[in-house]
Design a protein around this motif. Structure first.
Motif, PDB file in Angstrom:
ATOM      1  N   TYR A 469     -42.395 -11.306  -0.945  1.00 18.96           N
ATOM      2  CA  TYR A 469     -41.833 -12.037  -2.107  1.00 18.96           C
ATOM      3  C   TYR A 469     -42.160 -11.349  -3.371  1.00 18.96           C
ATOM      4  O   TYR A 469     -43.262 -11.165  -3.936  1.00 18.96           O
ATOM      5  CB  TYR A 469     -42.739 -13.545  -1.698  1.00 18.96           C
ATOM      6  CG  TYR A 469     -42.491 -14.477  -2.978  1.00 18.96           C
ATOM      7  CD1 TYR A 469     -41.019 -15.269  -2.808  1.00 18.96           C
ATOM      8  CD2 TYR A 469     -43.254 -14.768  -3.972  1.00 18.96           C
ATOM      9  CE1 TYR A 469     -40.890 -16.276  -3.787  1.00 18.96           C
ATOM     10  CE2 TYR A 469     -42.627 -15.582  -5.145  1.00 18.96           C
ATOM     11  CZ  TYR A 469     -41.713 -16.521  -4.963  1.00 18.96           C
ATOM     12  OH  TYR A 469     -41.216 -17.100  -5.944  1.00 18.96           O
ATOM     13  N   THR A 470     -41.373 -11.674  -4.381  1.00 16.76           N
ATOM     14  CA  THR A 470     -41.366 -11.342  -5.705  1.00 16.76           C
ATOM     15  C   THR A 470     -40.897 -12.424  -6.492  1.00 16.76           C
ATOM     16  O   THR A 470     -39.685 -13.347  -6.106  1.00 16.76           O
ATOM     17  CB  THR A 470     -40.710 -10.008  -6.106  1.00 16.76           C
ATOM     18  OG1 THR A 470     -39.138 -10.295  -6.051  1.00 16.76           O
ATOM     19  CG2 THR A 470     -41.159  -8.940  -5.287  1.00 16.76           C
ATOM     20  N   ARG A 471     -41.210 -12.665  -7.729  1.00 13.79           N
ATOM     21  CA  ARG A 471     -40.822 -13.610  -8.716  1.00 13.79           C
ATOM     22  C   ARG A 471     -39.298 -13.466  -9.049  1.00 13.79           C
ATOM     23  O   ARG A 471     -38.607 -14.542  -9.017  1.00 13.79           O
ATOM     24  CB  ARG A 471     -41.689 -13.594 -10.010  1.00 13.79           C
ATOM     25  CG  ARG A 471     -43.027 -14.232 -10.008  1.00 13.79           C
ATOM     26  CD  ARG A 471     -43.231 -14.807 -11.033  1.00 13.79           C
ATOM     27  NE  ARG A 471     -44.634 -15.830 -11.315  1.00 13.79           N
ATOM     28  CZ  ARG A 471     -45.146 -16.250 -12.376  1.00 13.79           C
ATOM     29  NH1 ARG A 471     -44.880 -15.816 -13.536  1.00 13.79           N
ATOM     30  NH2 ARG A 471     -46.123 -17.069 -12.288  1.00 13.79           N
ATOM     31  N   ALA A 472     -39.039 -12.273  -9.319  1.00 11.78           N
ATOM     32  CA  ALA A 472     -37.714 -11.907  -9.605  1.00 11.78           C
ATOM     33  C   ALA A 472     -36.430 -12.119  -8.738  1.00 11.78           C
ATOM     34  O   ALA A 472     -35.424 -12.757  -8.872  1.00 11.78           O
ATOM     35  CB  ALA A 472     -37.447 -10.405 -10.138  1.00 11.78           C
ATOM     36  N   GLY A 474     -37.382 -13.550  -5.159  1.00  8.67           N
ATOM     37  CA  GLY A 474     -37.848 -14.468  -4.142  1.00  8.67           C
ATOM     38  C   GLY A 474     -38.223 -13.731  -2.846  1.00  8.67           C
ATOM     39  O   GLY A 474     -38.791 -12.387  -2.900  1.00  8.67           O
ATOM     40  N   TYR A 475     -37.898 -14.154  -1.603  1.00  9.51           N
ATOM     41  CA  TYR A 475     -37.988 -13.772  -0.408  1.00  9.51           C
ATOM     42  C   TYR A 475     -37.154 -12.408   0.115  1.00  9.51           C
ATOM     43  O   TYR A 475     -36.008 -12.699  -0.238  1.00  9.51           O
ATOM     44  CB  TYR A 475     -37.968 -14.518   0.649  1.00  9.51           C
ATOM     45  CG  TYR A 475     -39.209 -15.509   0.835  1.00  9.51           C
ATOM     46  CD1 TYR A 475     -40.697 -15.155   1.158  1.00  9.51           C
ATOM     47  CD2 TYR A 475     -39.571 -16.717   0.114  1.00  9.51           C
ATOM     48  CE1 TYR A 475     -41.636 -15.794   1.056  1.00  9.51           C
ATOM     49  CE2 TYR A 475     -40.408 -17.824   0.012  1.00  9.51           C
ATOM     50  CZ  TYR A 475     -41.710 -17.124   0.456  1.00  9.51           C
ATOM     51  OH  TYR A 475     -42.832 -17.974   0.247  1.00  9.51           O
ATOM     52  N   GLU A 512     -35.921 -19.978   2.093  1.00  5.30           N
ATOM     53  CA  GLU A 512     -36.505 -19.916   0.608  1.00  5.30           C
ATOM     54  C   GLU A 512     -36.422 -21.146   0.100  1.00  5.30           C
ATOM     55  O   GLU A 512     -36.962 -21.825  -0.493  1.00  5.30           O
ATOM     56  CB  GLU A 512     -35.966 -18.685   0.204  1.00  5.30           C
ATOM     57  CG  GLU A 512     -36.611 -18.564  -1.461  1.00  5.30           C
ATOM     58  CD  GLU A 512     -35.864 -17.125  -2.145  1.00  5.30           C
ATOM     59  OE1 GLU A 512     -36.610 -16.690  -2.814  1.00  5.30           O
ATOM     60  OE2 GLU A 512     -34.876 -17.097  -1.778  1.00  5.30           O
ATOM     61  N   LEU A 516     -39.069 -23.466  -1.167  1.00  4.28           N
ATOM     62  CA  LEU A 516     -39.404 -23.650  -2.635  1.00  4.28           C
ATOM     63  C   LEU A 516     -39.057 -24.870  -3.130  1.00  4.28           C
ATOM     64  O   LEU A 516     -39.791 -25.657  -3.880  1.00  4.28           O
ATOM     65  CB  LEU A 516     -38.629 -22.586  -3.586  1.00  4.28           C
ATOM     66  CG  LEU A 516     -38.914 -21.095  -3.299  1.00  4.28           C
ATOM     67  CD1 LEU A 516     -38.240 -20.169  -4.035  1.00  4.28           C
ATOM     68  CD2 LEU A 516     -40.408 -20.984  -3.644  1.00  4.28           C
TER      69      LEU A 516
END
Length: 853
Positions: A469-472, A474-475, A512, A516
């Motif tokens: 997972y990354t902020r930019a 997502g999954y 996702e 979220l």
């Protein structure tokens, strides 16, 4: 209070849209420091930034030559509290639209302005002291005074006749902030000079509102009926509400009622006497005050009410007896009283909790704390169920009415709720089914990801495949370049890395979205549930506030009962007679300091026939302690307390005056003697036959002849002026005044008993009949530690003076009253004392002084 200069700076080039927005907000904030919301920070600019950096020990930076200073939004309240405690105002400009919805620059607006008088934070409010914001207006040669404590919802207004009465009331209220109309400031400039010497706060100027608009505004928040036919009080209350609502944007939902009080309901204790008797404050230590001695309260509400009772002793015998009967009933059931105190120790500050909840600033912790504070009340009811006192029983009956609401809060909320919305889970699992579903989905995401990653590895044969997972992005599914050939066509490339590729699948995208959105929906739902619960509590606010007042009443009675039990106090008789008699009275604070066995009790008896006690004797022999003791016992009796004595019968005292000690008032250019004379003049102009007057060493601030003359004139005035024949305790070194007893049947000589031995003298601390002509000054000097050489010189000088064949000093002093040939004596004899004002009398003394010189 500190004031900031305008932080807006002239600029030669057009400011950016964001800074233009800041300038508009700063113009509205005026002299307040502006906390300007920018994302996750509050920023300050220009002079505001410099002040913040200095006062909060923060780093000052700059961008495009504009000084800046910022604090994280989640810790901003603590920084604001520190600034308010230092006397600053703070305006908070929030982002009033979501960044997702903004089309261009996010809209911002000032949502609150916090000042010392409007602060609600428990971190900066003193638990045992109200936080009043006070306003004053003038109308038809009268003054309207209104005070509001937003932290408790207490709102009061009254009409006063003089500036002196206003200053006395302000010293009782001790406001954090003060508001006055522009017209009042212009017409009473000296009043503000007095204020600036007494209170460390700023005066806010405001145009006076109309009577009609004040009534209309009052009606929106409370029933203005108590102020009927009281225009000055209406104007003061309305002007104050208008300032809080429009200028400071305060929520006033916690203000639901207003009370009006007349000074005729209470014993008058002017500001000088409040200070001299150290009722609430002391220059040495607050532990030395009468309030500290009496304060055995268990709750903050009780402590605040105790202070109010102490500063406003009653003039109603029936109301005094209600309080006395309550104390008597509690003393009769000491075991249950002890249990009741244990129950009260679990009760927090209900008044301030419900005020914050009503103002919509109450946090999740505040809601839970309120429930915990109300929970012990049924136990308190049981502890005092057998009491036989109507006033206490009527208050006990209200305490269990909120039990269903309390149980709902405790069963719904977690035991350690977060301080802010969104910082953690507020409600327990099982409280709301929809919330449970969303939480489950969010919490199971970790295990779902682990299972999905295992499934993909088995299906693709890529053993190093990872779901990250990354902020930019997502999954995503991360695969190395070496395993790229094994990637299924159903994988959608999302990002290329140095060592591999990242992909997504329809299943992962759907997961996702669910996870979220579940977190966001869970937070939104919890916020909605919280607001609903807070609103439900708010609807019961008047009832909760009333319960808080009843708890405070019980707490004060329990406190006074405990003090009475520990100190062996007795119930005084209080009536409307002119009798004032105390047997074996004791000074409560001094006795506590030195011990019950060591304190020497004393009697006092005052009446119209025994009106003035002239008390002579040396320093340190107990004169000042004795006269203060008498006043404290009168105040205790009329506030409804028991008193330290073996017997007490007190006819109602309408006013207590004191002239004890003095100091220069350099700010007003007044010497010690001028302060002494001003205070004495105030007493002579306002004392009545129902008053109690304490005079200690009148005239000592000038020469011996002047001092004796003034002391004699003051005593004579009090003895012979029908409208001012107050019960008086007059302590003096001027033994010449003992002649008053021969001239006035209502004057009595008393002295502090001294035992003389070959080794020196012993002060017995006993007040006995008769006068004395000895001061024992050299003995006191020995006790103070003067060098032996100086003591010997003083003894020799005293012996020389007293053995001179010429006129002794004491004869010189008496000659003012005995020499018939003196023309001043002739004028004194022919002067009509009953027709001369105190001020004119003092002017006469000045003339006689010049004549003698």
């Amino acid at each position: 209070m500190n004031n900031t200069a305008s932080s807006e700076q002239p600029f030669t080039t057009p400011p950016s849209p964001m800074m233009a927005q800041w300038h508009a907000a700063k113009h509205q904030a005026k002299d307040a420091l502006l906390f300007f919301r920018l994302g996750d920070f509050y920023e300050a600019f220009y002079k505001d930034a410099e002040i913040m950096a200095k006062e909060l020990s923060l780093t000052l930076t700059a961008r495009q030559n504009i000084p800046m200073c910022g604090v994280p939004s989640h810790t901003a309240d603590s920084y604001i509290d520190k600034l308010i405690a230092k006397g600053y105002k703070v305006a908070v400009a929030e982002q009033i639209e979501d960044s997702k919805d903004a089309k261009g620059l996010i809209q911002r607006a000032i949502t609150r302005i916090i000042t010392p008088g409007t602060a609600l934070s428990p971190q900066i409010l003193l638990e045992k002291r109200n936080n009043f914001f006070t306003a004053i207006v003038s109308k038809d040669e009268m003054f309207g005074l209104s005070s509001i404590d937003l932290s408790t919802g207490e709102f009061r207004a009254s009409t006063l006749k003089t500036i002196d009465l206003i200053l006395d009331e302000l010293h009782r209220l001790r406001p954090s902030e003060f508001l006055a109309t522009t017209s009042f400031i212009e017409t009473h400039p000296r009043f503000f000079a007095d204020l600036s010497q007494s209170f460390p706060f700023v005066v806010n100027q405001k145009q006076e509102a109309s009577l009609a608009s004040c009534l209309e505004l009052l009606a929106l928040h409370c029933d203005p009926t108590p102020l009927k036919n009281n225009p000055p009080a209406i104007l003061a209350a309305g002007t104050l509400l208008l300032h809080l609502k429009e200028d400071l944007q305060c929520s006033l939902d916690q203000v639901t009622s207003i009370t009006t009080e007349s000074l005729s309901q209470f014993m008058a204790i002017d500001r000088t006497t409040q200070r001299h008797l150290e009722l609430i404050e002391s220059p040495i230590s607050e532990k030395n005050t009468l309030f500290a001695f009496l304060d055995e309260t268990c709750t903050p509400m009780g402590a605040r009410l105790l202070a109010s009772w102490l500063l406003r002793p009653l003039l109603s015998v029936s109301e005094i007896e209600i309080r006395q009967s309550g104390i008597a009933a509690l003393l009769a059931m000491s075991d249950q009283g002890g249990q009741a105190r244990e129950d009260l120790h679990s009760v927090r500050d209900i008044e301030r909790l419900i005020a914050r909840i009503s103002a919509r600033t109450g946090s999740p912790r505040d809601l839970y704390a309120l429930a915990r504070a109300l929970a012990p009340l049924p136990c308190l009811q049981k502890s005092l169920a057998s009491i036989e006192d109507a006033a206490i029983l009527s208050r006990l009956r209200t305490l269990d009415a909120l039990d269903p609401l309390v149980q709902k809060i405790l069963s719904a909320m977690n035991e350690s709720p977060p301080l802010r919305l969104g910082d953690g889970e507020i409600f327990k699992d099982g409280f709301d089914p929809k919330l449970d579903v969303l939480r489950t989905l969010s919490k199971e995401s970790v295990s779902w990801i682990a299972r999905y990653q295992t499934t993909l590895r088995e299906e693709t044969g890529i053993k190093t495949l990872k779901v990250v997972y990354t902020r930019a992005f997502g999954y995503t599914i991360e695969v190395s370049h070496a395993q790229g050939a094994k990637v299924p066509e159903s994988f959608q490339r999302r990002q290329t890395l140095v060592g591999g590729e990242r992909f997504v699948t329809e299943v992962l995208k759907q997961f996702e979205h669910q996870v979220l959105s579940a977190e966001e929906r869970a937070k939104a739902l919890e916020a909605t549930l919280f607001e609903t619960l807070r609103e439900e509590i708010k609807q019961r606010a008047p009832q909760i506030s009333n319960i808080a007042k009843n708890i405070a009443f019980l707490d004060v009675l329990l406190s006074l009962a405990k003090v009475a039990q520990k100190g062996r106090f007795i119930r005084p008789t209080v009536d409307t007679s002119d009798r004032f008699e105390i047997k074996e009275g004791r000074h409560p604070i001094v006795e506590k300091s030195i011990g019950f066995a060591s304190f020497i009790p004393n009697d006092v008896r005052l009446s119209p026939k025994e009106q003035l006690m002239l008390i002579t004797g040396p320093n340190m022999a107990g004169k000042s302690t004795y006269i203060r003791q008498v006043a404290l016992l009168a105040i205790l009796a009329q506030m409804g307390s028991y008193v330290p004595a073996s017997f007490a019968h007190i006819g109602l005292i309408d006013k207590v005056f004191s002239r004890i000690g003095a100091s220069d008032d350099l700010a007003r250019g007044q010497s010690t003697f001028m302060v002494e004379m001003t205070e004495t003049a105030h007493i002579l102009n306002h004392a009545t036959p129902k008053s109690l007057v304490l005079l200690d060493e009148i005239g000592r601030g000038t020469s011996t002849y002047d001092g004796i003359s003034i002391a004699w004139a003051v005593a004579h005035f009090l003895l012979t002026t029908p409208s001012a024949q107050a019960k008086t305790l007059f302590a003096t070194h001027y033994w010449e005044l003992t002649q008053l007893e021969k001239e006035h049947a209502n004057a009595m000589n008393f002295q502090t008993a001294v035992h003389e031995t070959s080794k020196g003298v012993v002060f017995l601390r006993k007040i006995i009949k008769g006068g004395t002509d000895k001061s024992y000054g050299i003995h006191v000097a020995k006790l103070a530690g003067l060098p032996k050489k100086a003591i010997c010189k003083a003894e020799a000088m005293l012996k020389e003076l007293t053995e001179k064949k010429s006129t002794p000093i004491k004869d010189l002093q008496l000659s003012l009253f005995q020499t018939a040939e003196n023309p001043i004596l002739t004028e004194i004899r022919t002067l009509d004392i009953n027709q001369i004002s105190p001020l004119a009398a003092l002017q006469k003394l000045v003339e006689w002084q010049h004549s003698i010189q």
